[in-house]
Design a protein around this motif. Structure first.
Motif, short mmCIF file in Angstrom:
data_model
loop_
_atom_site.label_atom_id
_atom_site.label_comp_id
_atom_site.label_asym_id
_atom_site.label_seq_id
_atom_site.Cartn_x
_atom_site.Cartn_y
_atom_site.Cartn_z
N ILE A 306 0.62 -1.29 0.07
CA ILE A 306 -0.21 0.01 -0.11
C ILE A 306 0.75 1.18 0.13
O ILE A 306 1.57 1.28 0.92
CB ILE A 306 -1.06 -0.17 1.27
N LEU A 332 -6.07 2.56 8.53
CA LEU A 332 -5.54 1.22 8.21
C LEU A 332 -5.87 0.14 9.18
O LEU A 332 -5.08 0.14 10.28
CB LEU A 332 -4.16 1.18 7.81
N ASN A 335 -5.02 -6.06 8.10
CA ASN A 335 -5.06 -6.59 6.45
C ASN A 335 -4.24 -7.66 6.88
O ASN A 335 -3.13 -7.58 7.80
CB ASN A 335 -4.67 -5.49 5.60
N MET A 337 -0.89 -9.25 4.62
CA MET A 337 0.11 -8.42 3.87
C MET A 337 1.48 -9.27 4.25
O MET A 337 2.05 -9.80 5.30
CB MET A 337 0.49 -7.04 4.08
N ASP A 362 5.64 -3.30 3.18
CA ASP A 362 4.29 -3.45 2.83
C ASP A 362 3.31 -2.20 2.89
O ASP A 362 2.44 -1.98 2.04
CB ASP A 362 3.44 -4.13 4.20
N ILE A 363 3.72 -1.11 3.59
CA ILE A 363 2.93 0.13 3.71
C ILE A 363 3.94 1.11 3.42
O ILE A 363 4.84 1.29 4.35
CB ILE A 363 2.01 0.23 4.90
N ALA A 365 4.00 5.46 3.49
CA ALA A 365 3.41 6.96 3.36
C ALA A 365 4.43 7.96 3.28
O ALA A 365 5.50 7.88 4.03
CB ALA A 365 2.76 7.00 4.87
N ILE A 374 -3.35 3.58 12.12
CA ILE A 374 -3.11 2.14 11.79
C ILE A 374 -3.15 1.21 12.97
O ILE A 374 -2.78 1.65 14.20
CB ILE A 374 -1.75 2.12 11.19
N ARG A 377 0.34 -2.01 14.20
CA ARG A 377 1.50 -1.65 12.88
C ARG A 377 2.52 -2.77 13.04
O ARG A 377 3.17 -2.87 11.95
CB ARG A 377 2.22 -0.33 13.20
N TYR A 380 3.71 -5.32 9.88
CA TYR A 380 3.74 -5.07 8.86
C TYR A 380 5.29 -4.25 8.83
O TYR A 380 5.57 -3.72 9.79
CB TYR A 380 2.83 -3.95 8.20
N THR A 382 7.01 -1.04 7.39
CA THR A 382 6.31 -0.01 7.07
C THR A 382 7.39 1.15 6.70
O THR A 382 8.65 0.95 7.39
CB THR A 382 5.25 0.51 8.28
N LEU A 385 5.27 6.08 8.59
CA LEU A 385 3.96 6.15 9.40
C LEU A 385 4.33 6.46 10.73
O LEU A 385 3.30 6.10 11.74
CB LEU A 385 3.23 4.72 9.39
#
Length: 496
Positions: A306, A332, A335, A337, A362-363, A365, A374, A377, A380, A382, A385
């Protein structure tokens, strides 16, 4: 000899009698063909009560191979069902009436096929309200499989759309629409592109080998769920595109989808918005607000699972001062992932190097935005974030649909409204004010046609390819002369 001739005569007479009996018996005793199936309204337990199909007249118009669907449209009245039998139809179906249902009849595995032979622009192009299109194969068009222009209360379902140019299913500036159970592939922009619309559900579709699988652009109240999205360049996009008449995109739920292996080469038109999408992008949220992502299975996307970004994602495309460029209040939730980011683009590699990781996240931003959160967290990998809060224990389960409880009304239109709505519904999907979408920007066209709306109206009837870096514009000769002139006037008056 006479005896031989006599027996031969009797044998011939017996043959004639037997043959005639066989033919007569066949005609009278042959079982009638099975009746065509009933309309496919998917009213089983998986569906839900929706109020987007108009009242039915009970009249059925059958179209069989060798006939034209367009002639059935000319003969039809509101409430009629146009039933199209298996065969191949080479035409564009223009629908400027309301409350019509187009139903493909599927018999013995054979579908009705609309084939543009790479020369026609659209398979279906509708501007009426209460339009249903189901059970068709559409292939080899230059522009769109199904394009809706300012039509409210529509249903598009159970169609197979292959290689239809820019978009597969493209409702624009519509309200209260359901897109479900379609299969789309080979589309050079977005397979399902919902533009500047409100209250739309996109469910149970399969999209693969497109540049973008599903795109929700400048829309409000959209639900994207239970879709199978794989092997596209980008899987699911939720965008605010600058330069369009509608400036916001908010209240979007993306849940319960499979989004995997979206690593296809980007074959979008150079300079178009989707041409900026890196292969391997599972989901991209750009500048949209109040987007909730819940309970999706996202894996095998080589760049990132994402990506959440502001308008910097578009590179050098000019900003729109009326479009807030940051994604705010992105939620978020849980999910699943895994196995994302195995081959990220260089920019992502540089970012991940600061975390001593060679794999993409995975994510991801990047850019501005506020109020996002989120949940859990730690599950994932990331980047960016740190400013996200921890989401509370919330769920979107209470939102069963974003469709309206009552049909969206038809608006009364003045001549100015006619020009404005035609611009929104027909033109703005390809022309933004100061940036390139599919066609040239509006400010460039204004410079060419200053004080000459009739020149624009004449051009859109019979357009010519003038620049090699833009695709050929399809003729809009289905619009009335009055509508063409009003939309030309409206376009030349635009200031932003």
């Amino acid at each position: 000899m006479k005896r031989l001739l006599k027996w031969t005569g009797w044998l011939l007479l017996a043959g004639v009698v037997f043959g005639a009996g066989f033919l007569i018996g066949g005609n009278f005793l042959r079982k009638p063909p099975p009746p065509p199936p009933m309309p496919t309204f998917f009213s089983g337990a998986e569906s839900r009560d929706v109020n987007i199909e108009g009242e039915r007249s009970g009249r059925v118009i059958d179209v069989k191979e060798g006939q034209l669907i367009q002639e059935a449209v000319m003969d039809a009245s509101p409430g009629d069902l146009i039933r199209v039998f298996p065969g191949t139809y080479h035409e564009t179906v223009y629908v400027d009436k309301s409350n019509l249902t187009f139903q493909g009849v599927i018999q013995h595995g054979k579908w009705p096929v609309l084939d543009g032979r790479d020369s026609l622009n659209d398979a279906f192009l509708y501007s009426g309200h209460f339009i249903t299109i189901e059970n068709f194969t559409m292939q080899n068009y230059k522009g769109n499989g199904i394009m809706g222009q300012s039509g409210n209360n529509f249903v598009v379902r159970n169609n197979r759309i292959i290689n239809t140019g820019v978009y597969g299913i493209f409702p624009q500036f519509g309200k209260n629409g359901l897109i479900e159970r379609n299969t789309l592939s080979g589309i050079a922009d977005a397979a399902i592109y919902v533009g500047m619309s409100d209250h739309i559900d996109v469910r149970f579709n399969e999209v693969f080998e497109n540049v973008a699988g599903i795109e929700i652009e400048n829309c409000r109240h959209a639900l994207v769920e239970y879709n199978n999205v794989y092997n596209n360049t980008g899987g699911i996009l939720v965008f605010i595109t600058p330069g369009l008449p509608i400036k916001t995109c908010r209240d979007v739920i993306v849940r319960n989808n499979f989004v995997y292996n979206n690593n296809h080469e980007n074959f979008g038109a150079p300079g178009s918005i989707v041409s900026f999408i890196p292969p391997g992008s599972g989901m991209v949220i750009m500048a949209a607000d109040d987007v909730t992502v819940e309970n999706n299975i996202i894996y095998g996307n080589d760049n990132v699972g994402i990506a959440i970004t502001d308008h910097a994602f578009l590179g050098s495309i000019p900003a729109d001062p009326e479009s807030e460029p940051n994604p705010d209040r992105v939620v978020l939730l849980d999910n699943l992932m895994f196995n994302n980011g195995n081959n990220p683009v260089e920019e992502v590699k540089v970012l991940m190097a600061t975390k001593f990781s060679k794999r993409g996240p995975d994510i991801l931003a990047i850019g501005g935005g506020e109020g996002s959160c989120i949940r859990d967290r730690a599950r994932y990998r990331t980047f960016g974030l740190d400013g996200y809060a921890d989401c509370p224990e919330i769920s979107t389960a209470d939102v069963l649909s974003y469709l309206l409880p009552e049909p969206a009304p038809e608006d009364e239109r003045t001549l100015h409204d006619l020009g404005k709505l035609t611009w929104y519904g027909v033109c703005s999907g390809c022309h933004a004010y100061n940036i390139r979408l599919i066609g040239p920007p509006v400010n460039a066209l204004q410079a060419m046609y200053k004080d000459n709306p009739q020149g624009v109206a004449d051009y859109i009837v019979n357009p010519e390819k003038r620049r090699p870096d833009f695709p050929e514009m399809p003729p809009q000769n289905y619009l009335t002369a009055e509508t063409r002139l009003e939309v030309a006037r409206y376009m030349l008056e635009l200031e932003e």
